[in-house]
Scaffold this active site. Structure first.
Site, PDB file in Angstrom:
ATOM      1  CB  SER A 191       4.867  -1.639  12.079  1.00  0.00           C
ATOM      2  OG  SER A 191       4.508  -0.283  12.248  1.00  0.00           O
TER       3      SER A 191
ATOM      4  N   GLY B 250       2.285   2.384  10.681  1.00  0.00           N
ATOM      5  CA  GLY B 250       3.294   3.438  10.530  1.00  0.00           C
ATOM      6  C   GLY B 250       3.963   3.832  11.831  1.00  0.00           C
TER       7      GLY B 250
ATOM      8  CD  GLU C 222      -2.898   5.798   6.475  1.00  0.00           C
ATOM      9  OE1 GLU C 222      -2.834   5.840   5.232  1.00  0.00           O
ATOM     10  OE2 GLU C 222      -2.013   5.259   7.176  1.00  0.00           O
TER      11      GLU C 222
ATOM     12  CG  HIS D 255      -5.826   2.269   4.950  1.00  0.00           C
ATOM     13  ND1 HIS D 255      -5.425   3.231   5.842  1.00  0.00           N
ATOM     14  CD2 HIS D 255      -4.823   1.361   4.883  1.00  0.00           C
ATOM     15  CE1 HIS D 255      -4.215   2.918   6.279  1.00  0.00           C
ATOM     16  NE2 HIS D 255      -3.830   1.784   5.719  1.00  0.00           N
TER      17      HIS D 255
ATOM     18  CD  GLU E 158      -3.734  -2.214   7.207  1.00  0.00           C
ATOM     19  OE1 GLU E 158      -2.604  -2.434   6.790  1.00  0.00           O
ATOM     20  OE2 GLU E 158      -4.376  -1.191   6.905  1.00  0.00           O
TER      21      GLU E 158
ATOM     22  CG  ASN F 137      -1.734   1.238   1.379  1.00  0.00           C
ATOM     23  OD1 ASN F 137      -1.856   2.012   0.434  1.00  0.00           O
ATOM     24  ND2 ASN F 137      -2.301   1.442   2.556  1.00  0.00           N
ATOM     25  CD1 TRP F 138       3.531   0.858  -2.930  1.00  0.00           C
ATOM     26  CD2 TRP F 138       3.559   2.043  -4.839  1.00  0.00           C
ATOM     27  NE1 TRP F 138       4.202   0.117  -3.865  1.00  0.00           N
ATOM     28  CE2 TRP F 138       4.238   0.813  -5.059  1.00  0.00           C
ATOM     29  CE3 TRP F 138       3.453   2.943  -5.897  1.00  0.00           C
ATOM     30  CZ2 TRP F 138       4.809   0.487  -6.292  1.00  0.00           C
ATOM     31  CZ3 TRP F 138       4.011   2.617  -7.127  1.00  0.00           C
ATOM     32  CH2 TRP F 138       4.693   1.396  -7.315  1.00  0.00           C
ATOM     33  CE  LYS F 139      -0.119   3.364   4.604  1.00  0.00           C
ATOM     34  NZ  LYS F 139      -0.076   3.513   6.054  1.00  0.00           N
TER      35      LYS F 139
ATOM     36  N   GLY G 195       2.706  -1.121   4.257  1.00  0.00           N
ATOM     37  CA  GLY G 195       2.800   0.290   3.907  1.00  0.00           C
ATOM     38  C   GLY G 195       4.244   0.684   3.634  1.00  0.00           C
ATOM     39  N   GLY G 196       4.890   1.241   4.643  1.00  0.00           N
ATOM     40  CA  GLY G 196       6.249   1.776   4.504  1.00  0.00           C
ATOM     41  C   GLY G 196       7.218   0.846   3.791  1.00  0.00           C
TER      42      GLY G 196
HETATM   43  P1  PGA Z   1       2.676   0.349   7.582  1.00  0.00           P
HETATM   44  O1  PGA Z   1       1.238   0.584   6.924  1.00  0.00           O
HETATM   45  O2  PGA Z   1       3.177  -0.985   7.064  1.00  0.00           O
HETATM   46  O3  PGA Z   1       3.506   1.499   7.134  1.00  0.00           O
HETATM   47  O4  PGA Z   1       2.467   0.314   9.064  1.00  0.00           O
HETATM   48  C1  PGA Z   1       0.340  -0.467   6.748  1.00  0.00           C
HETATM   49  C2  PGA Z   1      -0.921   0.050   6.122  1.00  0.00           C
HETATM   50  O5  PGA Z   1      -1.367   1.159   6.456  1.00  0.00           O
HETATM   51  O6  PGA Z   1      -1.531  -0.622   5.268  1.00  0.00           O
END
Ligand code: PGA
Length: 251
Positions: A214, A174, A98, A96, A168, A9-11, A235-236
């Site tokens: 994470s 993050g 966010e 998600h 999640e 998930n590149w966001k 994500g990251g």
């Molecule tokens: P993260 O994000 O791996 O950076 O914690 C995961 C996500 O939001 O899908």
């Protein structure tokens, strides 16, 4: 039987050029390799068509990170599920945390998005998970159950069978703080039991439930070793081939 899946998930990261480079790099890294999971990358809308055209989408599935809750029309700035599908993307990340927190996406809005995604042949990767206060109050089981009921349990068994779930915990996204393998297994098993109660054991057993928050090269193996953890939403660590590939290879 359910699939193992590692999805990035590149966001809101990478320009089109950077994203293309990243996707092509991943494509090259997977060349000639046999991996034991499906690989998906979730990219900004602007990148979807170019990336889908530049890589082998049988090897790397392409996902949007959102789609509109309306079919089409006067909704300036929105991107419909049909538009996403027309790029060559096969998946869409929905719900998600966010999107729920910053863009006020409610269970009802998400329900519409899921229906439109399915109607347009996209596979939703549907995210659920509790915030820290809910975990500390011991409410995480109730929260994820309500999220399933609020946006997915209206679906027919046939349609539910097309959904990929991602658990999640918001406190782990993050933050560098990961759920322990035992915490992940406990709630994934609970989610699967909830699915079994609603749709029966077979559909529950066939649903892929990914862990996100994470997740990285250092902890992926231990997390994925759990019987009810079928992969990760990353994500990251999905923003570089060097960090993402070891997670793909954790299976
Ligand atoms: P993260 O994000 O791996 O950076 O914690 C995961 C996500 O939001 O899908």
């Amino acid at each position: 039987m359910r699939k193992n899946i590692v999805a990035g998930n590149w966001k809101m990261n990478t320009t089109l050029q950077e994203g293309l480079e990243l996707a092509k790099g991943l494509d090259a890294a997977l060349q000639g390799k046999t991996v034991n999971c499906d690989v998906i990358i979730g990219t900004p809308f602007t990148h979807l068509a170019s990336i889908a055209a530049a890589i082998d989408t049988n090897k790397i599935g392409v996902a949007a990170e959102n789609c509109a809750d309306k079919e089409k029309g006067a909704y300036t700035g929105e991107v419909s599920a049909a538009m996403v599908a027309s790029t060559g993307a096969k998946y869409v990340i929905l719900g998600h945390s966010e999107r729920r927190a910053y863009y006020h996406e409610t269970p009802e809005i998400l329900k519409e998005k899921v229906l439109l995604a399915l109607a347009n042949g996209l596979t939703p990767i549907f995210c659920i998970g509790e915030v820290l206060e809910e975990r500390e109050a011991g409410k995480h089981f109730d929260v994820v159950k309500a999220q399933l009921e609020g946006s997915l349990f209206n679906l027919s068994p046939e349609d539910f069978g097309k959904i990929i779930l991602a658990y999640e915990p918001v406190w782990a996204i993050g933050t560098g703080k990961t759920a322990t393998p035992a915490q992940a297994q406990e709630i994934h098993a609970f989610i699967r039991k909830t699915l079994a109660e609603k749709y029966g054991q077979e559909i529950a057993d066939n649903t892929s439930i990914l862990y996100g928050g994470s997740c990285n090269a250092g902890n992926a193996k231990e997390l994925f070793a759990n019987p009810d953890v079928d992969g990760g939403l990353i994500g990251g660590a999905s923003l570089s081939v060097d960090k993402f590939m070891p997670i793909v290879e954790a299976f």
